[in-house]
Every structure is written in structure tokens, then in C-alpha cells.
Design an enzyme around this catalytic site. Sequence first.
Site, PDB file in Angstrom:
ATOM      1  N   SER A   1       0.838  -1.193   0.000  1.00  8.17           N
ATOM      2  CA  SER A   1       0.000   0.000   0.000  1.00  8.17           C
ATOM      3  C   SER A   1       0.881   1.254   0.000  1.00  8.17           C
ATOM      4  O   SER A   1       1.617   1.496  -0.949  1.00  8.17           O
ATOM      5  CB  SER A   1      -0.953  -0.049   1.192  1.00  8.17           C
ATOM      6  OG  SER A   1      -1.979   0.902   1.067  1.00  8.17           O
TER       7      SER A   1
ATOM      8  N   HIS B   1      -7.369  -6.109   1.144  1.00  5.71           N
ATOM      9  CA  HIS B   1      -6.184  -5.285   1.372  1.00  5.71           C
ATOM     10  C   HIS B   1      -5.393  -5.732   2.607  1.00  5.71           C
ATOM     11  O   HIS B   1      -4.394  -5.104   2.942  1.00  5.71           O
ATOM     12  CB  HIS B   1      -6.623  -3.822   1.547  1.00  5.71           C
ATOM     13  CG  HIS B   1      -5.543  -2.801   1.347  1.00  5.71           C
ATOM     14  ND1 HIS B   1      -4.957  -2.558   0.127  1.00  5.71           N
ATOM     15  CD2 HIS B   1      -4.940  -1.948   2.226  1.00  5.71           C
ATOM     16  CE1 HIS B   1      -4.055  -1.599   0.246  1.00  5.71           C
ATOM     17  NE2 HIS B   1      -4.016  -1.216   1.507  1.00  5.71           N
TER      18      HIS B   1
ATOM     19  N   ASP C   1     -10.241  -5.694  -3.118  1.00  5.89           N
ATOM     20  CA  ASP C   1      -9.688  -4.640  -2.264  1.00  5.89           C
ATOM     21  C   ASP C   1     -10.614  -3.428  -2.291  1.00  5.89           C
ATOM     22  O   ASP C   1     -10.904  -2.877  -3.357  1.00  5.89           O
ATOM     23  CB  ASP C   1      -8.295  -4.266  -2.789  1.00  5.89           C
ATOM     24  CG  ASP C   1      -7.512  -3.365  -1.855  1.00  5.89           C
ATOM     25  OD1 ASP C   1      -8.122  -2.486  -1.220  1.00  5.89           O
ATOM     26  OD2 ASP C   1      -6.284  -3.557  -1.774  1.00  5.89           O
TER      27      ASP C   1
END
Length: 281
Positions: free
Chosen positions: A147, A256, A223
Site C-alpha cells: 500500500s 487489502h 480490495d
Amino acid sequence: MKIISEAKAHGGRQGVYTTQSEACGCDMTFAVFSPPLAKEHLCPVVWYLSGLTCTHANVMDKGEYRRMASELGLIIVCPDVSPRGDHIPDEPDNWQFGKGAGFYLDATETPFAAHYKMETHILSELPALIASHFAADLDRQGVMGHSMGGHGALTFALKHPDRFKSCSAFAPIAQPSTADWSRPALEKYLGADPALWRRHDATLLIEDGARFDEFLVDQGAADGFLEDGLRPWLLTEACEKAGISLTLRMQEGYDHSYNFISSFMEDHLSWHSKRLGGPAA
């Protein structure tokens, strides 16, 4: 360097340490896994950069990297994501900025410039410390992240292709200068001029001529941040135009979280190992 904890794991040693960072103006914590091969050989180093709200501990506790790193002979270094402490400027109600959200850059704006120097900390301070205290071959370094940390990994590799021999990412922020959850942070850290953000944006670095041989990116198709924050298709477009090899794998059903990351961690470590080579005497 102060030892916080050390424990044997998969024949190697998982440690947590702190150091006084001149760049960040505070104690900085980081984790290092040394494989059993490091007892007798210099080993390649893979840096893992964590995402928003994380510390060194998230991947250490949930990333499931130790068995494969032990088998492949990789040293894994897990820095923190930002400076910490009561004297560090912060926005406590904003999880996308301040402590826990350093974005792997050196801030230039007051009051953040005094402490938010994560690029200097990770690229200058920590490598010197790793070289002094661990059996690390710094001629063979890879970088990976998740991320916000995926953003950091891509930008570090693009800016320092002579240092990093491999790069991969889990669900990276592909274009932080235009994403809703990162654009405000870049403005507060670097100022209002978008031209100053380009060195911290993977797609724009590529547009401006930065190059790296190849990337591996895994992205969860389920996600929740995919459409607004991550937008991997922008990285695909940039790499295609520049002739950079990108292996982008959309993983159906994955989100995620570290459930996703741990599922593909061994693939990523194998990717790095093939490009970094085995231990050297």
C-alpha cells in the site's frame, strides 16, 4: 543500536531494535530477520515497507516471511513507517497523515520537515546500521512493500536502480499525487506545488524518465481501496509506455489485509531471491 528483543525462528533470528535517528529526531524502531546462513555468509537484504497505520510489527507478526527467508538465505529488514513520540507533529484524528503515515519521503514544510525524514532514515541511516551489525551484502538489495509501502518501494527502486536489484509490491498506491487518500499528505509534507510531488509518485517518475528493469505487483481484486486509492492500471499504462516489464497479478477474492499479503509473500521472496542470488562468503 539497542536490542528490544531477539528470538530464534526457523533456525535464524528475529530481532527488534531501536536507534536514535538524527534524521527523524527520535528513537526509531525496526525489525530484522537473519537467516541461519547469515552465521557464516553474507546474505542479500530485502527491505519491507509497511502501509498506513502500521509499524514494523505488522508484517513481522502477520506477514509469514520467516520460513521462506530462512530457506532462501534472505535478511529481511522492516523499518517503521514514520517518526514517533509526543514531540512529533501529528494529526491524531487523521489516519492518512502524520504518525503512521510518513509516505517514505523527506518533508520540506513546517512543522513536519524537522522530523518526517523517512527517505533519509531508510536509505542512509538504516543501511549503515544494518551493514555494521548484520551479515548483510548491501551490493544485493531488494525492496518491497504494501500500500503506502508499495508506493515507497516503487519510488525507491525507480530513483535508485543502482542500489536495488529487485522490487515488488502488494497493492501499491500507483499514483499518490492524484489519489484522494495520499494527495493531501503530499501537499502538507511537500507544499502546494504538484511539481514537487513528482519525485514521490511512481507513475510520474516513469513519465519523467526514471527506469527500473521489472516489477512484480499483486493486487487483491476485492480490495476496497482499489478504485479510489490504488488504481494499478495507471502503473500498467506507465510501464507499457516506458517499456518496463511489469507482472501485475489481480488476485480474485483477496482484500487489502495481511490475509492477502501472507498468501503471496513466498512468491515475492522467491522473486527477489532469483534476482539477488544466494549467500556469498
